[in-house]
Design a protein around this motif. Sequence first.
Motif, PDB file in Angstrom:
ATOM      1  N   VAL A   1      30.028  37.586 -11.247  1.00  0.00           N
ATOM      2  CA  VAL A   1      28.938  36.705 -10.794  1.00  0.00           C
ATOM      3  C   VAL A   1      29.241  36.152  -9.404  1.00  0.00           C
ATOM      4  CG1 VAL A   1      27.680  34.570 -11.280  1.00  0.00           C
ATOM      5  CG2 VAL A   1      28.307  36.109 -13.159  1.00  0.00           C
ATOM      6  N   LEU A   2      30.470  35.643  -9.204  1.00  0.00           N
ATOM      7  CA  LEU A   2      30.822  35.045  -7.913  1.00  0.00           C
ATOM      8  C   LEU A   2      30.760  36.066  -6.779  1.00  0.00           C
ATOM      9  CD1 LEU A   2      33.849  32.741  -8.866  1.00  0.00           C
ATOM     10  CD2 LEU A   2      31.485  32.065  -8.412  1.00  0.00           C
ATOM     11  N   SER A   3      31.185  37.298  -7.059  1.00  0.00           N
ATOM     12  CA  SER A   3      31.249  38.312  -5.995  1.00  0.00           C
ATOM     13  C   SER A   3      29.873  38.652  -5.445  1.00  0.00           C
ATOM     14  CB  SER A   3      31.921  39.578  -6.532  1.00  0.00           C
ATOM     15  OG  SER A   3      31.116  40.213  -7.509  1.00  0.00           O
TER      16      SER A   3
ATOM     17  N   GLY B   1      27.590  36.759  -4.474  1.00  0.00           N
ATOM     18  CA  GLY B   1      27.137  35.858  -3.433  1.00  0.00           C
ATOM     19  C   GLY B   1      27.686  36.175  -2.055  1.00  0.00           C
TER      20      GLY B   1
ATOM     21  N   VAL C   1      25.596  30.650  -5.208  1.00  0.00           N
ATOM     22  CA  VAL C   1      25.956  31.056  -6.570  1.00  0.00           C
ATOM     23  C   VAL C   1      24.858  30.693  -7.566  1.00  0.00           C
ATOM     24  CG1 VAL C   1      27.635  30.746  -8.431  1.00  0.00           C
ATOM     25  CG2 VAL C   1      28.404  30.832  -6.064  1.00  0.00           C
ATOM     26  N   GLU C   2      24.238  29.512  -7.395  1.00  0.00           N
ATOM     27  CA  GLU C   2      23.194  29.114  -8.347  1.00  0.00           C
ATOM     28  C   GLU C   2      21.992  30.047  -8.273  1.00  0.00           C
ATOM     29  OE1 GLU C   2      22.913  26.312  -4.716  1.00  0.00           O
ATOM     30  OE2 GLU C   2      24.463  27.181  -6.012  1.00  0.00           O
TER      31      GLU C   2
ATOM     32  N   VAL D   1      22.223  33.271  -7.425  1.00  0.00           N
ATOM     33  CA  VAL D   1      22.701  34.486  -8.087  1.00  0.00           C
ATOM     34  C   VAL D   1      22.555  34.356  -9.598  1.00  0.00           C
ATOM     35  CG1 VAL D   1      24.744  35.881  -8.591  1.00  0.00           C
ATOM     36  CG2 VAL D   1      24.292  35.130  -6.248  1.00  0.00           C
ATOM     37  N   ALA D   2      23.002  33.211 -10.139  1.00  0.00           N
ATOM     38  CA  ALA D   2      22.936  32.993 -11.584  1.00  0.00           C
ATOM     39  C   ALA D   2      21.493  33.013 -12.090  1.00  0.00           C
ATOM     40  CB  ALA D   2      23.602  31.671 -11.942  1.00  0.00           C
TER      41      ALA D   2
END
Length: 337
Positions: free
Chosen positions: A21-23, A25, A33-34, A36-37
């Motif tokens: 998930v972090l990658s 962004g 990140v939010e 992306v989520a």
Amino acid sequence: MNTRYRLMLLALSGLLLVSCVLSLGFGSAPVPVEVVARVLLFKVFGIAPDVPAWTAGQEHIVWLIRVPRMLLGALVGGGLAMIGAVLQAVTRNPLADPHLLGVTSGATLGAVLVVLHVGELIGVLTLPLAAFVGALCSMLLVLAIASRHGRLDSDRLLLCGVAVAFVMMALANLLLFMGDHRASSAVMFWMLGGLGLARWELLAVPAASVLLGLGLLLGMARALNALMAGEQTAVTLGLNARSVRLLAFLICSLLTGVLVAISGSIGFVGLMVPHIARRLVGAEHRRLLPVSLLLGSLFLIWVDVAARTLIAPEDLPIGIATAAIGGLFFIGMMRRR
């Protein structure tokens, strides 16, 4: 399976999920990140706010470009690490690597032939398919040369793999030198390794290959443990060492061919990661293979993040980054052993 091993698998799986998930962004166009989520929740589970909190451009970047790239990186990194662990066992060579059987060089020759002389006969699948055919031919050539009087010796196989790799790369470089330089530049990025070919429609084959390969190699775990202990131990346990070794080489070579066909030449992952995994769980392959898979996925995901951010907006070929890290790791191993 003891509690410590279960906790380690759980921790690595959780770390891999967070990293995935972090990658997403990172890149030349950063995405919070939010955001992306929220895009992932909407695309995967259909959960969306009343008013979308992201733009169409951000959705396109995350879902159509970075998610396939991240998934391909996880599959390639995990697959190469798993293959490296198996090859180091069957050859009893701590420096064995998925590319030592000439598979990568064969794939490179197939790709060069298609780009310079054939063209995209079947669209975007042409290059990966040609690379896979080249890898398969290279593997069969190595096995044919290495087999002597019905026996397949590990040292002879390694030497034949190195020799065939040099010949294949010589032919590929000759074709590049003599071909249209504008066309040859299209294959250079692939030769250096990268995840730029990642598309949703291309992920099914590598995903199925890695899962099938993991299942087959886990089924061979007892035989791999015996080979790691030595040929006499394997014979004592009633195993046909030649058949086990040949089957392991076939599985590893075919899986390497599939991964290399899509990602290009990404070296040293299969050399480094298995040694780190053995430090964590030992050499028993029922534990080693899943941990190598998870560590390899983690490693290549973050190397890809570095590759697309260090010289943004350009992409640094992943093969360059892994070669630099792997070279230092190799030197460290040589100094210690």
